[in-house]
Design an enzyme around this catalytic site. Structure first.
Site, PDB file in Angstrom:
ATOM      1  N   LYS A  16    -104.208  -9.034  21.492  1.00 30.90           N
ATOM      2  CA  LYS A  16    -103.764 -10.108  22.390  1.00 30.90           C
ATOM      3  C   LYS A  16    -104.469 -10.019  23.750  1.00 30.90           C
ATOM      4  CE  LYS A  16     -99.066 -10.202  20.451  1.00 30.90           C
ATOM      5  NZ  LYS A  16     -99.191 -11.423  19.652  1.00 30.90           N
ATOM      6  N   LYS A  69    -109.503   5.937  22.400  1.00 29.97           N
ATOM      7  CA  LYS A  69    -109.126   6.311  23.775  1.00 29.97           C
ATOM      8  C   LYS A  69    -109.604   7.716  24.166  1.00 29.97           C
ATOM      9  CE  LYS A  69    -105.122   3.256  24.076  1.00 29.97           C
ATOM     10  NZ  LYS A  69    -103.695   3.122  24.397  1.00 29.97           N
ATOM     11  N   ASN A  90    -107.922   4.131  28.727  1.00 30.27           N
ATOM     12  CA  ASN A  90    -107.812   2.794  28.135  1.00 30.27           C
ATOM     13  C   ASN A  90    -108.528   1.741  28.985  1.00 30.27           C
ATOM     14  OD1 ASN A  90    -106.070   2.351  30.307  1.00 30.27           O
ATOM     15  ND2 ASN A  90    -104.689   1.081  29.097  1.00 30.27           N
ATOM     16  N   ASP A 105    -101.730   2.797  30.834  1.00 23.20           N
ATOM     17  CA  ASP A 105    -100.608   2.659  29.892  1.00 23.20           C
ATOM     18  C   ASP A 105     -99.267   3.081  30.511  1.00 23.20           C
ATOM     19  OD1 ASP A 105    -102.018   1.623  27.724  1.00 23.20           O
ATOM     20  OD2 ASP A 105    -102.585   3.605  26.985  1.00 23.20           O
ATOM     21  N   GLY A 132     -97.599  12.653  20.583  1.00 22.93           N
ATOM     22  CA  GLY A 132     -99.012  12.329  20.400  1.00 22.93           C
ATOM     23  C   GLY A 132     -99.581  11.708  21.670  1.00 22.93           C
ATOM     24  N   ALA A 134     -99.769   8.615  22.706  1.00 22.47           N
ATOM     25  CA  ALA A 134     -98.964   7.573  23.355  1.00 22.47           C
ATOM     26  C   ALA A 134     -97.888   8.206  24.242  1.00 22.47           C
ATOM     27  CB  ALA A 134     -98.331   6.667  22.305  1.00 22.47           C
ATOM     28  N   GLY A 246     -92.605  -3.253  22.879  1.00 21.97           N
ATOM     29  CA  GLY A 246     -93.700  -2.877  23.771  1.00 21.97           C
ATOM     30  C   GLY A 246     -94.558  -4.027  24.278  1.00 21.97           C
TER      31      GLY A 246
HETATM   32  P1  ATR Z   1    -100.466   8.113  19.108  1.00 21.43           P
HETATM   33  O1  ATR Z   1    -101.787   8.262  19.836  1.00 21.43           O
HETATM   34  O2  ATR Z   1    -100.124   6.704  18.753  1.00 21.43           O
HETATM   35  O3  ATR Z   1     -99.362   8.815  19.794  1.00 21.43           O
HETATM   36  P2  ATR Z   1    -100.705  10.314  17.262  1.00 21.43           P
HETATM   37  O4  ATR Z   1    -101.366  11.166  18.280  1.00 21.43           O
HETATM   38  O5  ATR Z   1    -101.189  10.352  15.845  1.00 21.43           O
HETATM   39  O6  ATR Z   1    -100.727   8.784  17.664  1.00 21.43           O
HETATM   40  O7  ATR Z   1     -99.143  10.681  17.293  1.00 21.43           O
HETATM   41  C1  ATR Z   1     -98.237  10.045  16.456  1.00 21.43           C
HETATM   42  C2  ATR Z   1     -96.831  10.496  16.824  1.00 21.43           C
HETATM   43  O8  ATR Z   1     -95.887   9.826  15.984  1.00 21.43           O
HETATM   44  C3  ATR Z   1     -96.588  11.978  16.627  1.00 21.43           C
HETATM   45  O9  ATR Z   1     -95.632  12.411  17.572  1.00 21.43           O
HETATM   46  C4  ATR Z   1     -96.010  12.022  15.202  1.00 21.43           C
HETATM   47  O10 ATR Z   1     -95.240  13.157  14.938  1.00 21.43           O
HETATM   48  P3  ATR Z   1     -95.939  14.543  14.452  1.00 21.43           P
HETATM   49  O11 ATR Z   1     -96.465  15.213  15.688  1.00 21.43           O
HETATM   50  O12 ATR Z   1     -94.848  15.295  13.806  1.00 21.43           O
HETATM   51  O13 ATR Z   1     -97.023  14.142  13.500  1.00 21.43           O
HETATM   52  C5  ATR Z   1     -95.149  10.792  15.235  1.00 21.43           C
HETATM   53  N1  ATR Z   1     -94.870  10.231  13.917  1.00 21.43           N
HETATM   54  C6  ATR Z   1     -95.676   9.478  13.154  1.00 21.43           C
HETATM   55  N2  ATR Z   1     -95.059   9.098  12.009  1.00 21.43           N
HETATM   56  C7  ATR Z   1     -93.794   9.634  12.067  1.00 21.43           C
HETATM   57  C8  ATR Z   1     -92.662   9.599  11.208  1.00 21.43           C
HETATM   58  N3  ATR Z   1     -92.678   8.942  10.048  1.00 21.43           N
HETATM   59  N4  ATR Z   1     -91.547  10.258  11.592  1.00 21.43           N
HETATM   60  C9  ATR Z   1     -91.509  10.930  12.766  1.00 21.43           C
HETATM   61  N5  ATR Z   1     -92.548  10.993  13.633  1.00 21.43           N
HETATM   62  C10 ATR Z   1     -93.670  10.353  13.281  1.00 21.43           C
END
Ligand code: ATR
Length: 278
Positions: A16, A69, A90, A105, A132, A134, A246
């Site tokens: 967007k 990023k 970003n 962000d 992670g 975000a 968001g």
């Molecule tokens: P981003 O940059 O979007 O934060 P990322 O670095 O891959 O992406 O992080 C994803 C986050 O979502 C992590 O905190 C992940 O938990 P883990 O550290 O245990 O992997 C969390 N996450 C993703 N899918 C999940 C799920 N089904 N249940 C719980 N946490 C989830």
């Protein structure tokens, strides 16, 4: 000729950002173009270089989204303190030979909370779900608002613990930043004024095993995902929390980037309303 901007990502088709920045430019009378560019997974640096090499109008800056990023962080020749802390970039500004890397962000989230949702993080008990990129990007801007506490909970507990330790060591950090200690079930019996879902669980439709009762009455549940009802939003709604997605953060991080580039702060309310209307 117009100054040129772009957003780089993969995928990028549904972004967007071109519409948001076109609305900002029209509103503030800025002469600029903004396009979405799909970069190959291994070709982010080359795509940015190609964009900068086009002679038709000066390439002034770019936004960067998933999955680039961290690469943008490395591409930048200088970085703002908030980009350094986030470990991700970003927003890029091209200035002669320099590439300035910023991260808008976290500022976008805080602005959405304060100005659009009337939820000042100051003095609140905050629970941040996820550890992670975000999650990392919003911790410092949230801490600067002086919440009572900031608890980080994550499926993989040790990642949350590492993140909490890192931020608790920040000079001048008086806020109680801590990991939950036992993963999501350890939240049982605790209550938070603001719960922010920074996991990517909503994108796959997965629900988080959150214990009941974590949402304070009239608390805010914020999911960084937009454009869909996630299981987190549904749970929060059932629990009586005020739910936000968001989309506001998306518009506010864009406004902050626009301000970085153009020195003008656009009004976000009409842009948010336009996006909600379609
Ligand atoms: P981003 O940059 O979007 O934060 P990322 O670095 O891959 O992406 O992080 C994803 C986050 O979502 C992590 O905190 C992940 O938990 P883990 O550290 O245990 O992997 C969390 N996450 C993703 N899918 C999940 C799920 N089904 N249940 C719980 N946490 C989830």
């Amino acid at each position: 000729m117009s100054d040129r901007y772009a957003v780089f990502g993969n995928p990028i088709g549904h972004s967007k950002s071109p519409r948001i920045h076109a609305l900002f430019a029209a509103q503030t009378g800025q002469d600029m173009s903004y396009e979405a560019i799909l970069a190959d997974k291994g070709g982010f640096g080359a795509a940015v270089a190609a964009f900068r090499s086009i002679k038709r109008g000066a390439a002034r800056g770019a936004n960067v989204t998933v999955p680039f990023k961290e690469e943008a962080f490395r591409l930048a020749t200088r970085r703002t303190p908030r980009a350094e802390t986030a470990g991700a970039v970003n927003t890029l500004s091209f200035d002669a030979g320099e590439i300035l890397g910023d991260n808008t962000d976290g500022a976008g989230l805080v602005r959405d909370l304060k100005h659009n949702l009337g939820c000042d993080p100051g003095g609140r008990r905050i629970l941040l779900l996820g550890a992670g990129g975000a999650a990392r990007g919003v911790i410092l801007p949230l801490l600067l608002e002086n919440p009572t506490e900031l608890v980080i909970a994550n499926r993989t507990e040790e990642t949350a613990a590492r993140l909490a330790l890192e931020f608790a060591r920040l000079p001048g950090c008086a806020v109680d930043v801590k990991p939950d200690g036992t993963g999501f079930p350890g939240l049982s019996g605790r209550r938070f004024d603001l719960v922010i879902n920074a996991t990517s669980s909503g994108l796959s439709g997965a629900s988080l095993p959150l214990p009941p009762g974590i949402f304070a009455s009239r608390g805010v549940a914020y999911d960084m995902v937009y454009g869909r009802e996630t299981p987190f939003m549904a749970l929060a709604r059932e629990s009586g929390a005020r739910v936000a997605d968001g989309l506001g953060m998306l518009v506010e991080q864009a406004a902050e980037a626009f301000f970085v580039w153009r020195g003008v702060r656009p009004h976000t309310a009409p842009v948010l309303a336009a996006l909600k209307g379609t």
